[in-house]
Design an enzyme around this catalytic site. Sequence first.
Site, short mmCIF file in Angstrom:
data_model
loop_
_atom_site.label_atom_id
_atom_site.label_comp_id
_atom_site.label_asym_id
_atom_site.label_seq_id
_atom_site.Cartn_x
_atom_site.Cartn_y
_atom_site.Cartn_z
N LYS A 224 0.73 -1.19 -0.03
CA LYS A 224 -0.10 0.08 0.10
C LYS A 224 0.75 1.27 0.11
CE LYS A 224 -3.90 1.79 2.58
NZ LYS A 224 -4.78 1.76 3.77
N SER B 148 -9.62 1.73 2.61
CA SER B 148 -8.91 2.69 1.92
C SER B 148 -7.82 1.85 1.14
CB SER B 148 -8.11 3.59 2.71
OG SER B 148 -7.37 3.12 3.60
N SER C 130 -10.06 -0.48 6.99
CA SER C 130 -9.55 -0.34 5.51
C SER C 130 -8.57 -1.81 4.87
CB SER C 130 -8.47 0.89 5.61
OG SER C 130 -9.24 1.78 5.21
N1 GLN Z 1 -13.20 4.14 6.10
C1 GLN Z 1 -12.64 4.43 7.34
C2 GLN Z 1 -12.27 5.65 7.26
O1 GLN Z 1 -12.66 6.46 6.44
C3 GLN Z 1 -11.59 3.52 7.50
C4 GLN Z 1 -10.37 4.02 6.88
C5 GLN Z 1 -9.06 3.33 7.37
O2 GLN Z 1 -9.21 2.31 7.87
N2 GLN Z 1 -7.80 3.71 6.85
O3 GLN Z 1 -11.84 6.33 8.27
#
Ligand code: GLN
Length: 473
Positions: free
Chosen positions: A78, A153, A177
């Site tokens: 990532k 994400s 994410s």
């Molecule tokens: N979708 C969640 C957010 O927008 C989780 C994001 C993540 O785990 N980095 O915060």
Amino acid sequence: MIDLKNLTIKKAHEALLKGDYTSLELSSAYLEQIKKTDGDIHAYLEVYSDVLEQAKKADEIIKSGKATVLTGIPISIKDNILIKGRVASSASKILENYTATYDATVIEKLKKEGVVFMGRTNMDEFAMGGSTENSAYGPTKNPYDIERVPGGSSGGAAASVASDEALVALGSDTGGSIRQPASFCGLVGLKPTYGAVSRHGVMAMGSSLDQIGPFGKTVEDVEILFNTIKGQDTMDSTTIPNKTSEVIGSKKMKIGVPRDFLNIGGIDESVSKSFEESLEKLKNLGHEIIDIELPNLKYSLAVYYVIVPAEVSSNMARFDGMRFGERLSGKDGIEDYFLSRQVGLGREVKRRIILGTYVLSSGYYDAYYNKANIVRELITNDYRKAFEKVDVIITPTTPGPAFKIGEKSGDPLKMYLEDIFTVPINLAGVPAISIPFGFKEIGDKKLPLGIQFIAKHGGEETLFAISKNLLGQ
Ligand code: GLN
């Protein structure tokens, strides 16, 4: 032809040792696949130009008889995890040309194994989002239906594995994410116990919640990667020693179902159906299903969306065009600062910086941030109490299957609701795994669904055991 679809780490390892193919041939097969599919999928922000050189080095290690199970295994990373000398942008415009000056601890560990880094994967900017639509470089598509999101994400990470553009991947999980994209892309994804894996070298989003974790097609692949990257690290004082809680192994387990929490509404029928099927299957395997209560979990989203912006607003302060990030020139230093952030950062990131600054401001600190921390403690306690009665807790991973690109991007609240089942876990710091279970069929498309197992701190082994048992792996 190497059968990438059914390839696992162990299968690849055995083939490499036996000489069925070399790491060079294996990596070439993945590069070929990337060439074929990544134009549509857009999992990668960059495919490294030295993949074949890395593979040749791995082949030398294999030849010398010093290979470990990960030597020569193609992995994607990532874009918020640092690899020395390579660009790491967190899919943000402000870091478009930022080159990492050191290796993240997880990368150091993987380098020792001789893995092959295929490239850096797309994500929501600075990991804020649940669809990969917040990338400054365009969205990633779901390999099961390219009109849909792969989740986020870590959407690029998930899509790279699901479309056989990498064998396994590393992502990060602050509120879901890893697990949500794993669920949308039919994969296994693990959010480790807070502190199990070093965060040194991952760009911080919500420092009290972030964890790096693996994606794979099988539980075993995820387990192998987790065991490689975990461990205490002097560079991250929140890491904990490698001590697992009691290994429950193949024992019959007590599995808790938080019925009240699951009845909050808004859950797709297909998700409820496959969830009930998973319970049925677990019962047939001899496990005991027990109703439990987690009364404070209904506040999780409210708590998360105070704590995360607060931590985001602090963590993002360094991207100012001076310490980090592209610097744009105005008439003075202050204008440089505003311009750099205005142009360099996307809408969701700005929204969270503004919200976070607000909840931390002197007049509101007690009302929001302190209150959220108190409720966070109640949520953690709910889990603690539940784990006195059960070995593991089960929920769906997400309320629905992968949604259409554009369907939720205009409405942040709708997008935040996606995280309902995943954020409480990060708030409590416990580990959770998402495994593929069932599909929703829409027209000629089959959209994967996921279920989530949650264990107590250090309970990763338990998660692997119950997941393997349910999937028959
Ligand atoms: N979708 C969640 C957010 O927008 C989780 C994001 C993540 O785990 N980095 O915060």
